[in-house]
Design an enzyme around this catalytic site. Structure first.
Site, PDB file in Angstrom:
ATOM      1  N   HIS A  43       0.750  -1.158   0.169  1.00 62.41           N
ATOM      2  CA  HIS A  43       0.045   0.085   0.135  1.00 62.41           C
ATOM      3  C   HIS A  43       0.924   1.216   0.007  1.00 62.41           C
ATOM      4  CE1 HIS A  43      -3.929   2.006   1.669  1.00 62.41           C
ATOM      5  NE2 HIS A  43      -3.159   2.744   1.021  1.00 62.41           N
ATOM      6  N   GLU A  70      -2.625  -1.682  -3.125  1.00 62.12           N
ATOM      7  CA  GLU A  70      -3.638  -0.922  -2.446  1.00 62.12           C
ATOM      8  C   GLU A  70      -3.270   0.647  -2.382  1.00 62.12           C
ATOM      9  OE1 GLU A  70      -4.951  -4.305   0.939  1.00 62.12           O
ATOM     10  OE2 GLU A  70      -3.977  -2.399   1.523  1.00 62.12           O
ATOM     11  N   HIS A 190      -7.987  -6.406   7.144  1.00 61.69           N
ATOM     12  CA  HIS A 190      -7.861  -5.329   8.188  1.00 61.69           C
ATOM     13  C   HIS A 190      -7.821  -5.793   9.420  1.00 61.69           C
ATOM     14  CE1 HIS A 190      -6.696  -1.215   8.775  1.00 61.69           C
ATOM     15  NE2 HIS A 190      -7.236  -1.403   9.693  1.00 61.69           N
TER      16      HIS A 190
END
Length: 241
Positions: A43, A70, A190
């Site tokens: 990310h 991401e 997550h």
């Protein structure tokens, strides 16, 4: 069977805190694949506080499984992923000041914006996923904007599970079922860990991929990276027996 994609942002955070190249991000990525990890998630953020844009290009050369990138689809992010062309891009509505991703998209309010971004990604053959809260209504618009799938934000699930509020899974199940009915794949990520993973997968056995970083890297401090990855894989396999 659900695939395990390991988010290596925390490895980059540790490296960046000291400068230099310890730990070696590329070596860790290669080791994760060798130890059985079925994908690598990164990310990159605008401030490059963990994964740098250079890292993305370097990692692309050594990832032999699946590379999932991401991020918020800013112009800079879009230029990066359209150049690298990873297997999958997961669009996340985080802001520059967010410590970590903390919510999913409102696909109704942002449908025009997201449609334009997704069209660019799909034009070059990149599989696209939209980060969503467990809100069934948002799935319909995820379908309309052309996403291939969704990634369920499981932060609220992890809190509910930790507090023994297992009914927190209900909206996740509903959201995933609507996605499946609309021929969208379902990912999740997550705050997943070795304690709460099994209940999630048993409840939604058709999840395609889970992305785990913070917990897995933290657990590996005690168990070792190879043992930790194998622990996750064994837990997953046990569910499907």
């Amino acid at each position: 069977m659900v695939k395990l994609s390991v988010n290596i942002n925390k490895i980059a955070t540790l490296r960046n805190s000291r400068g230099g190249n310890i730990p070696n991000l590329l070596q860790v990525a290669m080791d994760i694949q060798k130890f059985g990890g079925q994908g690598i998630t990164i990310h990159p953020r605008p401030d490059e506080r963990h994964i740098t844009y250079k890292d993305v290009y370097d990692l692309d050369k050594v990832i032999e499984t699946e590379l999932n990138i991401e991020g918020n689809p800013t112009e800079k992010f879009m230029e990066l992923v359209l150049d690298v062309k990873p297997n999958q891009v997961t669009l996340v509505p985080d802001t520059d000041n967010d410590i970590t991703s903390n919510c999913g998209w409102n696909t109704f309010l942002h449908q025009n914006f997201l449609t334009k971004k997704i069209n660019k990604l799909k034009r070059v053959g990149i599989r696209t996923s939209i980060f969503l809260d467990p809100i069934p209504e948002m799935v319909i618009y995820a379908k309309k904007i052309g996403a291939d799938g969704i990634e369920l934000y499981t932060g609220d699930y992890s809190i509910g599970f930790m507090n023994n509020q297992l009914n927190c899974i209900n909206n996740y199940i509903k959201t995933a079922e609507i996605a499946r009915m609309n021929q969208l794949f379902v990912n999740a990520g997550h705050d997943l860990n070795l304690d709460n993973l099994s209940f999630l997968i048993k409840s939604i056995p058709y999840i395609m991929e889970i992305s785990i970083g913070h917990a897995l890297i933290s657990e590996s401090l005690y168990l070792g990276l190879e043992n930790t990855i194998q622990s996750y894989l064994k837990r997953i396999k046990k569910i499907y027996k």
